[in-house]
Write a protein that holds these residues in place. Sequence first.
Motif, short mmCIF file in Angstrom:
data_model
loop_
_atom_site.label_atom_id
_atom_site.label_comp_id
_atom_site.label_asym_id
_atom_site.label_seq_id
_atom_site.Cartn_x
_atom_site.Cartn_y
_atom_site.Cartn_z
N VAL A 196 0.85 -1.19 0.00
CA VAL A 196 0.00 0.00 0.00
C VAL A 196 0.89 1.24 0.00
O VAL A 196 2.08 1.19 0.32
CB VAL A 196 -0.93 0.00 1.23
N SER A 197 0.29 2.37 -0.33
CA SER A 197 1.06 3.61 -0.48
C SER A 197 1.69 4.05 0.84
O SER A 197 2.76 4.68 0.85
CB SER A 197 0.16 4.72 -1.02
N GLU A 198 1.05 3.72 1.98
CA GLU A 198 1.57 4.16 3.27
C GLU A 198 2.94 3.54 3.59
O GLU A 198 3.69 4.09 4.40
CB GLU A 198 0.59 3.80 4.40
N THR A 199 3.25 2.42 3.00
CA THR A 199 4.53 1.76 3.28
C THR A 199 5.50 1.86 2.10
O THR A 199 6.53 1.20 2.08
CB THR A 199 4.31 0.27 3.63
N GLU A 200 5.16 2.69 1.14
CA GLU A 200 6.00 2.80 -0.06
C GLU A 200 7.39 3.35 0.29
O GLU A 200 8.41 2.91 -0.26
CB GLU A 200 5.33 3.72 -1.08
N SER A 201 7.45 4.30 1.21
CA SER A 201 8.76 4.89 1.55
C SER A 201 9.68 3.85 2.18
O SER A 201 10.90 3.88 1.96
CB SER A 201 8.58 6.08 2.49
N PHE A 202 9.12 2.93 2.97
CA PHE A 202 9.94 1.87 3.55
C PHE A 202 10.53 0.99 2.44
O PHE A 202 11.72 0.69 2.45
CB PHE A 202 9.10 1.01 4.51
N ARG A 203 9.68 0.58 1.48
CA ARG A 203 10.17 -0.29 0.40
C ARG A 203 11.18 0.45 -0.48
O ARG A 203 12.14 -0.15 -0.96
CB ARG A 203 8.99 -0.81 -0.43
N GLU A 204 10.98 1.74 -0.67
CA GLU A 204 11.95 2.51 -1.46
C GLU A 204 13.30 2.58 -0.73
O GLU A 204 14.36 2.44 -1.36
CB GLU A 204 11.41 3.91 -1.72
N SER A 205 13.27 2.82 0.58
CA SER A 205 14.51 2.86 1.34
C SER A 205 15.20 1.50 1.32
O SER A 205 16.44 1.41 1.20
CB SER A 205 14.23 3.27 2.80
N LEU A 206 14.42 0.42 1.43
CA LEU A 206 14.99 -0.92 1.41
C LEU A 206 15.62 -1.21 0.05
O LEU A 206 16.72 -1.78 -0.04
CB LEU A 206 13.89 -1.94 1.72
#
Length: 745
Positions: A390-400
């Motif tokens: 979901v969009s709310e966790t997109e920044s985590f996946r991008e950082s990973l």
Amino acid sequence: MTDALFNGSSVRGLSLLSFLNWAHRSHTAMQGAGSTRADASGEPVHQFGLLALPPVQRSAVWRPKQVTDLWDSLFRGLPIGSFYLTPRAAGPVRDLGGGRIVDDGRPGHDLFDGQQRTRALLLGVCGPDLDGRCLWIDLAPGAKHRIHLSARSQPFGYDPNTGQKLSQSERVRARRDLERKLRAECRLLVKHRPGEGARAAYDHEIFDLLRGGLDPLQRLPRPYKTSLSTFRLDELLAAWRSGMPDGPSGLLALERYVTERGFEPMNLALSELDAAFAWLRRGEVALLRVDPNAFIGEEKRIRESHLMLFDRVGAGGTPLSDDERLYSIFKHHDPRVHNAVLEIHAAVGRVMAPTKIVVTALRLANALSNDRATGVPDVATFARIMGDRVSETESFRESLAELIPTDVINGPNTAGAALLTRAFAVVRNLLEYAPASCPTRCPNPNGLPRVGLVELPSDLWQVLLFWAVQGLRGGRQPADLAPAQDELVRFALFWQLCVTSGDRPSNRAFRVLQEDKDPTRFPGAHLYRLLTGALEHEGCALPLADADTVRRHLVVDPPSPVWRSWKERFAPEGAPTAYMDLASTWWRAGNRMLPWLQRPYVAGAFPHYDPLSDRDEDLPYDVDHLCPKADWGANWLGLNGRVVCDQAARDAMSDRSRRWLLGDSIGNKRIIDASQNRSDGDQPLVKKLPALASPSADGQQAQLEISAIETGDAALWLASSGSGGSWDEAELCRILGDGGGQAAR
């Protein structure tokens, strides 16, 4: 093609030997060295396709005793459980040797459950060629333990009762036996670079040295606690199979094998072994077909069920740790993270286990994407992040993805561009010891030798990596971060000695680093005050004390010949509150600081030993008691006649706990080459270190420095050896009154 195995059923019985053949041929085929034709038992292995590991599988985790117990069960004719297989299509896969993940278009089956058992079984066919481990059979009639295991890291095997490493003394005796057998060390020498002569092989090099020798008699050393009639299992099984089914018989083939090696067949348990091998050929193993397409629910639920099955099946064998579960979830959604971790190891060395590297990436991604997060996502949260997207966790996946960009990892050259790899390189280079004369690196005389780097706890690595990642992310180059070198080293040494376990220290450090606005400096002093409780929070680390304070309370003045108790040494009247914890911790647990205290020696004496290499190996050095245990740890009856002093001193020395408190302290320990330690044995210190008698002579000072002994203390250490093997009151006063000063330094 894959229907040939199950033929529409969900269960298939296959002989153990056929299953082993299938696993072996699949392994060698994926290595590019094998064939998938019919095997010696007549089973057409090629029709089943490849047997491989799905990316979600972890690495081998079985302990030595689990491997030997499995083969002991087989030799008793006991069942070993079923194996779950899933049909596979083209895509990412690993071979049974546990190597890299590759794309393979050949059909077959993934070994969903049973990896650890299959790899243990394969050792009986592949021998040490699989992963540097070797199974042995002791054929002496009535042998208490038939099955033994040795490994590249433990060439003399393990204790057959516990499966633990042999004791240091047992490894020393085993090494001496091998050297005698090979006519001293002339066949266990490793040549240095041209012009450097040769050195004795480290224990972890023995396997490769003997296996690669041109002399066919240079065989691997049999495990230490076995009889002379002990042979490799893979060679025995190959010999037995050579007599089946068209040869005279497996038993005759075994008899021929042992006769060629100078043994009398009738004196060995060959009939028992023949019966065990026959059961391998006759007995069956149950293969269960698991088809994810048959799981109930929509696509997302099916993916969750597939991962859940792996987790629950694993709980029935060797349970997965939380770190392994996180890694499995990551590999389930992105199989190539396995290769990305291998590339980090290739680029910067094995400073962490693969699971810890992944957990570190998750923690850093969490802290980078959420300024209120300092820990690792729990298993359920991470599974949801990777599954729901979901969009709310997109920044985590991008950082990973920035930390470990699996979509561009194709080899070591591209791995160097990964943010986490570059951060590892920065931190390692800033921490690693480099003498002033080092021609390839900037000097770092206060740094840690490599063996000290691998002993640093993972939560400390994560703190330092987070600092480096923030700097690199902000556009800084490694050279911009270099001024923080001394501060990083100081902080790492403080953490290693003084920081207690648990999440609090690293969580607090992460919070500080998230708020810090200057990523070019490392806030070591601020973190020290925070962790020791000098600021607003309760402390979670021991505060340091200056050397003069420690010495003032640790060293008796005037000297006394009495061996002090723990309370007398660490809780004397008038000592600061923090003194007791710091001094006793240094005294007991200072071992882990020895590599740093002797860093020039450790870094220079073993140039071909690389603790950052991808091996589980024993160190090439021992921790030696300068004054041997024979001088303080022996039975009091043996020491009683050597003490020439008043009754109070005799009574104190008769207390074993007081003797061990002093004799087993950091002040009486040094790191020394294992071969030299074997040679020294329990000789008195003055014989091990003749430089004590004349410390100012040419070259003698360097010999003392190797053992972390200052020239000015030579007289004290000389006295500790005793005059003629005994101690009088004056000598005990010098040793016990001032001896604590060595530890204080």
